[in-house]
Design an enzyme around this catalytic site. Structure first.
Site, PDB file in Angstrom:
ATOM      1  N   LYS A 153       6.914  41.593  51.456  1.00  0.00           N
ATOM      2  CA  LYS A 153       7.705  41.400  52.691  1.00  0.00           C
ATOM      3  C   LYS A 153       6.807  41.052  53.879  1.00  0.00           C
ATOM      4  O   LYS A 153       7.035  40.057  54.565  1.00  0.00           O
ATOM      5  CB  LYS A 153       8.474  42.681  53.077  1.00  0.00           C
ATOM      6  CG  LYS A 153       9.394  43.244  52.051  1.00  0.00           C
ATOM      7  CD  LYS A 153      10.080  44.505  52.558  1.00  0.00           C
ATOM      8  CE  LYS A 153       9.149  45.658  52.869  1.00  0.00           C
ATOM      9  NZ  LYS A 153       8.468  46.250  51.711  1.00  0.00           N
ATOM     10  N   ARG A 173      15.934  50.405  55.811  1.00  0.00           N
ATOM     11  CA  ARG A 173      15.412  51.015  54.592  1.00  0.00           C
ATOM     12  C   ARG A 173      16.408  51.977  53.955  1.00  0.00           C
ATOM     13  O   ARG A 173      16.101  52.620  52.960  1.00  0.00           O
ATOM     14  CB  ARG A 173      14.122  51.763  54.912  1.00  0.00           C
ATOM     15  CG  ARG A 173      12.879  50.941  54.551  1.00  0.00           C
ATOM     16  CD  ARG A 173      11.653  51.765  54.838  1.00  0.00           C
ATOM     17  NE  ARG A 173      10.516  51.367  54.042  1.00  0.00           N
ATOM     18  CZ  ARG A 173       9.641  50.459  54.414  1.00  0.00           C
ATOM     19  NH1 ARG A 173       9.776  49.802  55.529  1.00  0.00           N
ATOM     20  NH2 ARG A 173       8.603  50.195  53.640  1.00  0.00           N
ATOM     21  N   ARG A 229      -4.802  46.452  47.374  1.00  0.00           N
ATOM     22  CA  ARG A 229      -4.837  46.654  48.827  1.00  0.00           C
ATOM     23  C   ARG A 229      -5.522  47.986  49.168  1.00  0.00           C
ATOM     24  O   ARG A 229      -6.236  48.076  50.163  1.00  0.00           O
ATOM     25  CB  ARG A 229      -3.410  46.633  49.406  1.00  0.00           C
ATOM     26  CG  ARG A 229      -3.404  46.754  50.924  1.00  0.00           C
ATOM     27  CD  ARG A 229      -2.063  46.481  51.544  1.00  0.00           C
ATOM     28  NE  ARG A 229      -1.073  47.504  51.202  1.00  0.00           N
ATOM     29  CZ  ARG A 229       0.199  47.448  51.548  1.00  0.00           C
ATOM     30  NH1 ARG A 229       0.649  46.420  52.247  1.00  0.00           N
ATOM     31  NH2 ARG A 229       1.031  48.398  51.213  1.00  0.00           N
ATOM     32  N   ARG A 259      -5.516  51.850  53.150  1.00  0.00           N
ATOM     33  CA  ARG A 259      -4.360  52.436  53.842  1.00  0.00           C
ATOM     34  C   ARG A 259      -4.024  53.788  53.219  1.00  0.00           C
ATOM     35  O   ARG A 259      -3.918  53.898  51.991  1.00  0.00           O
ATOM     36  CB  ARG A 259      -3.159  51.476  53.703  1.00  0.00           C
ATOM     37  CG  ARG A 259      -2.493  51.166  55.020  1.00  0.00           C
ATOM     38  CD  ARG A 259      -1.508  50.057  54.876  1.00  0.00           C
ATOM     39  NE  ARG A 259      -0.217  50.520  54.379  1.00  0.00           N
ATOM     40  CZ  ARG A 259       0.862  49.763  54.328  1.00  0.00           C
ATOM     41  NH1 ARG A 259       0.810  48.522  54.761  1.00  0.00           N
ATOM     42  NH2 ARG A 259       1.994  50.231  53.863  1.00  0.00           N
ATOM     43  N   ARG A 283       6.721  56.601  47.387  1.00  0.00           N
ATOM     44  CA  ARG A 283       7.362  55.474  48.089  1.00  0.00           C
ATOM     45  C   ARG A 283       8.286  54.703  47.153  1.00  0.00           C
ATOM     46  O   ARG A 283       9.375  54.280  47.546  1.00  0.00           O
ATOM     47  CB  ARG A 283       6.292  54.535  48.666  1.00  0.00           C
ATOM     48  CG  ARG A 283       5.579  55.154  49.863  1.00  0.00           C
ATOM     49  CD  ARG A 283       4.293  54.444  50.195  1.00  0.00           C
ATOM     50  NE  ARG A 283       4.491  53.054  50.573  1.00  0.00           N
ATOM     51  CZ  ARG A 283       3.524  52.144  50.602  1.00  0.00           C
ATOM     52  NH1 ARG A 283       2.297  52.470  50.268  1.00  0.00           N
ATOM     53  NH2 ARG A 283       3.786  50.918  50.957  1.00  0.00           N
TER      54      ARG A 283
HETATM   55  P1  B4P Z   1       3.670  43.750  51.289  1.00  0.00           P
HETATM   56  O1  B4P Z   1       4.866  44.027  50.482  1.00  0.00           O
HETATM   57  O2  B4P Z   1       3.682  42.564  52.173  1.00  0.00           O
HETATM   58  O3  B4P Z   1       3.394  45.144  51.993  1.00  0.00           O
HETATM   59  P2  B4P Z   1       4.070  45.745  53.279  1.00  0.00           P
HETATM   60  O4  B4P Z   1       4.817  44.751  54.081  1.00  0.00           O
HETATM   61  O5  B4P Z   1       2.952  46.430  53.959  1.00  0.00           O
HETATM   62  O6  B4P Z   1       5.219  46.704  52.808  1.00  0.00           O
HETATM   63  P3  B4P Z   1       5.240  48.218  52.551  1.00  0.00           P
HETATM   64  O7  B4P Z   1       6.607  48.524  52.080  1.00  0.00           O
HETATM   65  O8  B4P Z   1       4.092  48.531  51.609  1.00  0.00           O
HETATM   66  O9  B4P Z   1       4.921  48.994  53.929  1.00  0.00           O
HETATM   67  P4  B4P Z   1       5.589  49.066  55.381  1.00  0.00           P
HETATM   68  O10 B4P Z   1       4.506  48.707  56.323  1.00  0.00           O
HETATM   69  O11 B4P Z   1       6.849  48.292  55.480  1.00  0.00           O
HETATM   70  O12 B4P Z   1       2.322  43.469  50.448  1.00  0.00           O
HETATM   71  C1  B4P Z   1       1.640  44.389  49.642  1.00  0.00           C
HETATM   72  C2  B4P Z   1       0.355  43.779  49.060  1.00  0.00           C
HETATM   73  O13 B4P Z   1       0.671  42.782  48.102  1.00  0.00           O
HETATM   74  C3  B4P Z   1      -0.533  43.083  50.093  1.00  0.00           C
HETATM   75  O14 B4P Z   1      -1.861  43.519  49.892  1.00  0.00           O
HETATM   76  C4  B4P Z   1      -0.412  41.607  49.787  1.00  0.00           C
HETATM   77  O15 B4P Z   1      -1.609  40.875  50.042  1.00  0.00           O
HETATM   78  C5  B4P Z   1      -0.091  41.585  48.307  1.00  0.00           C
HETATM   79  N1  B4P Z   1       0.759  40.454  47.937  1.00  0.00           N
HETATM   80  C6  B4P Z   1       1.872  40.026  48.587  1.00  0.00           C
HETATM   81  N2  B4P Z   1       2.418  38.967  47.950  1.00  0.00           N
HETATM   82  C7  B4P Z   1       1.643  38.739  46.837  1.00  0.00           C
HETATM   83  C8  B4P Z   1       1.683  37.783  45.760  1.00  0.00           C
HETATM   84  N3  B4P Z   1       2.648  36.856  45.659  1.00  0.00           N
HETATM   85  N4  B4P Z   1       0.745  37.856  44.797  1.00  0.00           N
HETATM   86  C9  B4P Z   1      -0.238  38.784  44.859  1.00  0.00           C
HETATM   87  N5  B4P Z   1      -0.346  39.718  45.849  1.00  0.00           N
HETATM   88  C10 B4P Z   1       0.573  39.684  46.829  1.00  0.00           C
HETATM   89  O16 B4P Z   1       5.975  50.623  55.537  1.00  0.00           O
HETATM   90  C11 B4P Z   1       5.010  51.669  55.535  1.00  0.00           C
HETATM   91  C12 B4P Z   1       5.685  53.012  55.820  1.00  0.00           C
HETATM   92  O17 B4P Z   1       6.247  53.058  57.151  1.00  0.00           O
HETATM   93  C13 B4P Z   1       6.863  53.418  54.932  1.00  0.00           C
HETATM   94  O18 B4P Z   1       6.457  53.977  53.692  1.00  0.00           O
HETATM   95  C14 B4P Z   1       7.597  54.452  55.841  1.00  0.00           C
HETATM   96  O19 B4P Z   1       6.969  55.689  55.813  1.00  0.00           O
HETATM   97  C15 B4P Z   1       7.434  53.858  57.223  1.00  0.00           C
HETATM   98  N6  B4P Z   1       8.581  53.011  57.621  1.00  0.00           N
HETATM   99  C16 B4P Z   1       8.543  51.669  57.854  1.00  0.00           C
HETATM  100  N7  B4P Z   1       9.766  51.198  58.178  1.00  0.00           N
HETATM  101  C17 B4P Z   1      10.610  52.267  58.140  1.00  0.00           C
HETATM  102  C18 B4P Z   1      12.009  52.428  58.352  1.00  0.00           C
HETATM  103  N8  B4P Z   1      12.800  51.388  58.647  1.00  0.00           N
HETATM  104  N9  B4P Z   1      12.554  53.661  58.219  1.00  0.00           N
HETATM  105  C19 B4P Z   1      11.786  54.706  57.926  1.00  0.00           C
HETATM  106  N10 B4P Z   1      10.456  54.633  57.710  1.00  0.00           N
HETATM  107  C20 B4P Z   1       9.857  53.426  57.805  1.00  0.00           C
END
Ligand code: B4P
Length: 190
Positions: free
Chosen positions: A13, A88, A127, A133, A144
């Site tokens: 995402k 979420r 990552r 992280r 998660r």
């Molecule tokens: P992403 O999936 O892009 O990771 P993210 O956006 O950081 O999502 P995530 O769900 O992990 O965390 P968020 O910050 O939203 O990528 C993951 C990895 O995959 C990267 O290293 C990337 O390079 C790699 N990758 C991507 N595409 C690829 C491909 N095609 N091939 C190979 N590799 C690839 O949330 C973090 C925390 O914040 C949550 O756990 C929660 O505690 C809190 N939070 C956030 N929003 C919330 C909400 N609305 N309500 C409540 N809590 C919330």
């Protein structure tokens, strides 16, 4: 254009939202980044959120709603936004609808990025090595993923029921996934 990106942790995402931002020139709003920023700045909210994030739990809905309402009221979102990490759970999806109705800014598209759990575990492990992280450790990722299945996956049905959902295969290279998303949005790569 107003877009919500949905998907499991590690589905891409944040990665895709950053690329869409370059392509569409509308703000990329990541609730994860907003929370991590608040934690890094040591604000009261940030410190509260930090321990929740590090456990892999969801930050309470009322806190998230305040953050998202404030962000969506800013002038730079008048031409649209890419929302990454919100909603979420179904309650957050319903609250978002209320906020967007009030702003007279209905959602155009909810895009679910589908990736199998084995690939997700590999991506997050990579990552964890590269970025360190706190919520990417193995036990926290397991939590998660469990919360995603229980609370976030029903959001897919919520948007499907409203006729706003498109699913995109999230496997393959980052560029391949981007191409799929751009074609859902009827946009050429240029
Ligand atoms: P992403 O999936 O892009 O990771 P993210 O956006 O950081 O999502 P995530 O769900 O992990 O965390 P968020 O910050 O939203 O990528 C993951 C990895 O995959 C990267 O290293 C990337 O390079 C790699 N990758 C991507 N595409 C690829 C491909 N095609 N091939 C190979 N590799 C690839 O949330 C973090 C925390 O914040 C949550 O756990 C929660 O505690 C809190 N939070 C956030 N929003 C919330 C909400 N609305 N309500 C409540 N809590 C919330």
């Amino acid at each position: 254009m107003r877009i919500v990106l949905l998907g499991a942790p590690g589905s891409g995402k944040g990665t895709q939202a950053a690329l869409l931002f370059e392509h569409l020139e509308i703000p990329h709003i990541s609730t994860g980044d907003l929370l991590r920023g608040a934690a890094a700045n040591g604000t009261e909210l940030g410190l509260k959120a930090k321990s929740i994030i590090e456990r892999g739990d969801l930050v309470p809905d009322e806190i998230m709603l305040g953050i998202i309402e404030e962000r969506l009221s800013q002038a730079d979102v008048s031409n649209g936004f890419i929302l990454d990490g919100y909603p979420r759970n179904v309650e957050q999806a319903q609250s978002l609808d209320v906020v967007l109705t009030r702003l007279n800014a209905p959602l155009d598209e909810a895009i679910q990025i589908d990736v199998d759990s084995e690939a997700i575990i590999k991506r997050i492990a990579k990552r964890a090595q590269e970025e360190g992280r706190a919520d990417d450790s193995e036990d926290v990722v397991r939590n998660r993923m469990r919360i995603y299945e229980e609370k976030t996956a029903p959001v897919i049905d919520y948007y499907a029921g409203k006729g706003q959902l498109t699913r995109v295969m999230g496997s393959g290279t980052i560029e391949e996934v981007l191409q799929r998303i751009l074609s859902v949005l009827n946009l050429d790569r240029s």
